[in-house]
Motif scaffolding. Structure first.
Motif, PDB file in Angstrom:
ATOM      1  N   CYS A  32       0.824  -1.217   0.000  1.00 29.17           N
ATOM      2  CA  CYS A  32       0.000   0.000   0.000  1.00 29.17           C
ATOM      3  C   CYS A  32       0.853   1.259   0.000  1.00 29.17           C
ATOM      4  CB  CYS A  32      -0.925  -0.007   1.218  1.00 29.17           C
ATOM      5  SG  CYS A  32      -2.120  -1.358   1.241  1.00 29.17           S
ATOM      6  N   MET A  33       2.016   1.206   0.660  1.00 35.01           N
ATOM      7  CA  MET A  33       2.954   2.327   0.749  1.00 35.01           C
ATOM      8  C   MET A  33       2.240   3.576   1.267  1.00 35.01           C
ATOM      9  SD  MET A  33       5.267   1.507  -2.645  1.00 35.01           S
ATOM     10  CE  MET A  33       6.758   2.262  -2.017  1.00 35.01           C
ATOM     11  N   GLU A  34       2.311   4.690   0.546  1.00 34.04           N
ATOM     12  CA  GLU A  34       1.720   5.940   1.045  1.00 34.04           C
ATOM     13  C   GLU A  34       0.193   5.922   0.988  1.00 34.04           C
ATOM     14  OE1 GLU A  34       2.430   6.537  -3.360  1.00 34.04           O
ATOM     15  OE2 GLU A  34       3.541   5.717  -1.661  1.00 34.04           O
ATOM     16  N   ASN A  35      -0.394   4.906   0.350  1.00 35.67           N
ATOM     17  CA  ASN A  35      -1.847   4.792   0.273  1.00 35.67           C
ATOM     18  C   ASN A  35      -2.429   3.964   1.413  1.00 35.67           C
ATOM     19  OD1 ASN A  35      -2.071   6.203  -2.270  1.00 35.67           O
ATOM     20  ND2 ASN A  35      -1.221   4.379  -3.246  1.00 35.67           N
ATOM     21  N   SER A  36      -1.605   3.632   2.379  1.00 34.04           N
ATOM     22  CA  SER A  36      -2.061   2.818   3.507  1.00 34.04           C
ATOM     23  C   SER A  36      -3.160   3.545   4.291  1.00 34.04           C
ATOM     24  CB  SER A  36      -0.884   2.505   4.439  1.00 34.04           C
ATOM     25  OG  SER A  36      -1.331   1.852   5.604  1.00 34.04           O
ATOM     26  N   LYS A  37      -4.143   2.774   4.746  1.00 33.57           N
ATOM     27  CA  LYS A  37      -5.227   3.325   5.547  1.00 33.57           C
ATOM     28  C   LYS A  37      -5.061   2.988   7.024  1.00 33.57           C
ATOM     29  CE  LYS A  37      -8.657   3.443   1.852  1.00 33.57           C
ATOM     30  NZ  LYS A  37     -10.041   3.134   1.449  1.00 33.57           N
ATOM     31  N   ALA A  38      -3.839   2.613   7.409  1.00 30.27           N
ATOM     32  CA  ALA A  38      -3.558   2.334   8.815  1.00 30.27           C
ATOM     33  C   ALA A  38      -3.642   3.624   9.626  1.00 30.27           C
ATOM     34  CB  ALA A  38      -2.170   1.713   8.959  1.00 30.27           C
ATOM     35  N   PHE A  39      -3.851   3.474  10.931  1.00 26.41           N
ATOM     36  CA  PHE A  39      -3.975   4.638  11.809  1.00 26.41           C
ATOM     37  C   PHE A  39      -3.397   4.279  13.176  1.00 26.41           C
ATOM     38  CE2 PHE A  39      -7.735   2.028  12.077  1.00 26.41           C
ATOM     39  CZ  PHE A  39      -8.017   1.951  13.438  1.00 26.41           C
ATOM     40  N   TRP A  40      -3.120   5.310  13.962  1.00 27.31           N
ATOM     41  CA  TRP A  40      -2.570   5.113  15.301  1.00 27.31           C
ATOM     42  C   TRP A  40      -3.705   4.929  16.307  1.00 27.31           C
ATOM     43  CZ3 TRP A  40       2.348   4.005  15.975  1.00 27.31           C
ATOM     44  CH2 TRP A  40       3.286   4.451  15.044  1.00 27.31           C
ATOM     45  N   LEU A  41      -3.601   3.903  17.121  1.00 26.74           N
ATOM     46  CA  LEU A  41      -4.598   3.676  18.167  1.00 26.74           C
ATOM     47  C   LEU A  41      -4.454   4.731  19.253  1.00 26.74           C
ATOM     48  CD1 LEU A  41      -4.316  -0.205  18.506  1.00 26.74           C
ATOM     49  CD2 LEU A  41      -6.105   1.088  17.326  1.00 26.74           C
ATOM     50  N   GLU A  42      -5.573   5.279  19.664  1.00 25.47           N
ATOM     51  CA  GLU A  42      -5.536   6.375  20.634  1.00 25.47           C
ATOM     52  C   GLU A  42      -5.027   5.916  22.000  1.00 25.47           C
ATOM     53  OE1 GLU A  42      -8.710   9.450  22.722  1.00 25.47           O
ATOM     54  OE2 GLU A  42      -8.951   8.894  20.607  1.00 25.47           O
ATOM     55  N   HIS A  43      -5.398   4.710  22.416  1.00 24.64           N
ATOM     56  CA  HIS A  43      -5.000   4.219  23.732  1.00 24.64           C
ATOM     57  C   HIS A  43      -3.839   3.234  23.658  1.00 24.64           C
ATOM     58  CE1 HIS A  43      -8.524   6.077  25.596  1.00 24.64           C
ATOM     59  NE2 HIS A  43      -9.228   5.618  24.584  1.00 24.64           N
ATOM     60  N   GLY A  44      -3.798   2.426  22.613  1.00 22.59           N
ATOM     61  CA  GLY A  44      -2.732   1.433  22.482  1.00 22.59           C
ATOM     62  C   GLY A  44      -1.424   2.001  21.981  1.00 22.59           C
ATOM     63  N   PHE A 113       9.607  11.225   5.773  1.00 20.66           N
ATOM     64  CA  PHE A 113       9.538   9.870   6.332  1.00 20.66           C
ATOM     65  C   PHE A 113       8.369   9.753   7.316  1.00 20.66           C
ATOM     66  CE2 PHE A 113      10.560   6.901   9.766  1.00 20.66           C
ATOM     67  CZ  PHE A 113      10.772   5.741   9.041  1.00 20.66           C
ATOM     68  N   GLY A 114       7.611   8.667   7.183  1.00 24.51           N
ATOM     69  CA  GLY A 114       6.480   8.418   8.065  1.00 24.51           C
ATOM     70  C   GLY A 114       5.209   9.140   7.674  1.00 24.51           C
ATOM     71  N   GLU A 115       5.277  10.042   6.728  1.00 25.38           N
ATOM     72  CA  GLU A 115       4.104  10.794   6.292  1.00 25.38           C
ATOM     73  C   GLU A 115       3.730  10.467   4.846  1.00 25.38           C
ATOM     74  OE1 GLU A 115       2.255  12.503   8.238  1.00 25.38           O
ATOM     75  OE2 GLU A 115       3.576  12.278   9.977  1.00 25.38           O
ATOM     76  N   VAL A 116       4.706  10.570   3.937  1.00 21.17           N
ATOM     77  CA  VAL A 116       4.434  10.277   2.525  1.00 21.17           C
ATOM     78  C   VAL A 116       5.255   9.086   2.032  1.00 21.17           C
ATOM     79  CG1 VAL A 116       3.789  12.643   1.981  1.00 21.17           C
ATOM     80  CG2 VAL A 116       6.174  11.962   1.795  1.00 21.17           C
ATOM     81  N   HIS A 117       6.157   8.582   2.858  1.00 21.94           N
ATOM     82  CA  HIS A 117       6.943   7.401   2.478  1.00 21.94           C
ATOM     83  C   HIS A 117       7.552   6.810   3.740  1.00 21.94           C
ATOM     84  CE1 HIS A 117      11.055   8.898   3.163  1.00 21.94           C
ATOM     85  NE2 HIS A 117      10.556  10.080   2.842  1.00 21.94           N
ATOM     86  N   ASN A 118       8.150   5.627   3.610  1.00 17.79           N
ATOM     87  CA  ASN A 118       8.824   4.964   4.717  1.00 17.79           C
ATOM     88  C   ASN A 118      10.234   4.517   4.327  1.00 17.79           C
ATOM     89  OD1 ASN A 118       7.369   5.009   7.121  1.00 17.79           O
ATOM     90  ND2 ASN A 118       7.391   2.791   7.332  1.00 17.79           N
ATOM     91  N   TRP A 119      10.800   5.184   3.328  1.00 18.09           N
ATOM     92  CA  TRP A 119      12.151   4.831   2.891  1.00 18.09           C
ATOM     93  C   TRP A 119      13.183   5.303   3.906  1.00 18.09           C
ATOM     94  CZ3 TRP A 119      12.316   1.414  -0.771  1.00 18.09           C
ATOM     95  CH2 TRP A 119      11.368   1.417  -1.796  1.00 18.09           C
TER      96      TRP A 119
END
Length: 232
Positions: A32-44, A113-119
């Protein structure tokens, strides 16, 4: 004699080191790269890939319109990310800095890094003239992945202290999902306590599993002596 590297096989952390695409954070997925729909858990405080799979379903699949069993109130109208082929991927990594061997690692991150790519680096494998023509460049070790999944599932159903089904997980479930039976009560005798889930085994069931493992035997060299690790 000539040799060629077909692909690599490693765990997820090794995948990141070999490919140059970091496998940490919400952009972990190298597909998915920059199109990932992952998100940060608020509590975890961890990256979650919950509900990222519906975009790969057929456009008319009923799960896409389901608002109750996934992230509450949300439907999926998007399509799967387009796969990048060799030349497209080579153009992407062309601007990445080369790794200087024998030098300490860079202290600064590549911009974005971490926003638009993970290279994190340009993999040395791209110096191979045929690398961009490989359909599969990196593979995950199935046995290693299975072991991690099995451990987490076993810890969860056995209600082990190492389970991921903790207080923070239940708070996130309440925030993102419609599963009232898993929500932590805010009033009453059990206020602030984690209710027992239906997937957690009872004491007798856990004891039966341990007794079965205690008697389990494998051929020589197939597995370690599991019975020594079980206390019934």
């Amino acid at each position: 004699m000539r040799a060629a590297l077909m692909w690599t096989i490693s765990d997820l952390s090794g995948y990141g080191m070999l490919s140059g695409w970091s496998t940490h954070g919400k952009l972990t997925c190298p597909y998915c790269m920059e199109n990932s729909k992952a998100f940060w858990l608020e509590h975890g405080w961890k990256a979650s890939f919950f509900d990222c799979r519906r975009q790969f379903l057929a456009p008319d699949h009923p799960f896409r319109r389901n608002k109750n069993d996934f992230i509450k109130g949300c439907t999926e109208n998007g399509t799967m990310p387009e796969r990048l082929f060799g030349d497209e991927m080579r153009n992407r990594i062309h601007w990445l800095p080369d790794v200087l061997f024998g030098k300490p690692p860079q202290k600064h991150e590549i911009h974005g890094f971490g926003e638009v790519h993970n290279w994190v680096k340009k993999s040395i494998f791209w110096e191979l003239p045929y690398w961009h023509t490989n359909l599969i460049r990196h593979n995950l070790d199935v046995m290693h992945c299975e072991k991690i999944f099995f451990d987490n599932i076993l810890y969860t159903v056995m209600d082990d202290p190492m389970t991921k089904d903790n207080i923070n997980a239940r708070l996130d479930v309440e925030l993102y999902c419609k599963r009232k039976s898993l929500h932590i009560p805010k009033t009453g005798v059990n206020s602030g306590k984690k209710p027992k889930a239906t997937y957690v085994l009872s004491r007798d069931q856990r004891k039966s599993i341990c007794q079965w493992l205690k008697q389990l035997k494998f051929p020589d060299g197939f597995a370690s002596n599991i019975s020594r690790c079980v206390n019934t």
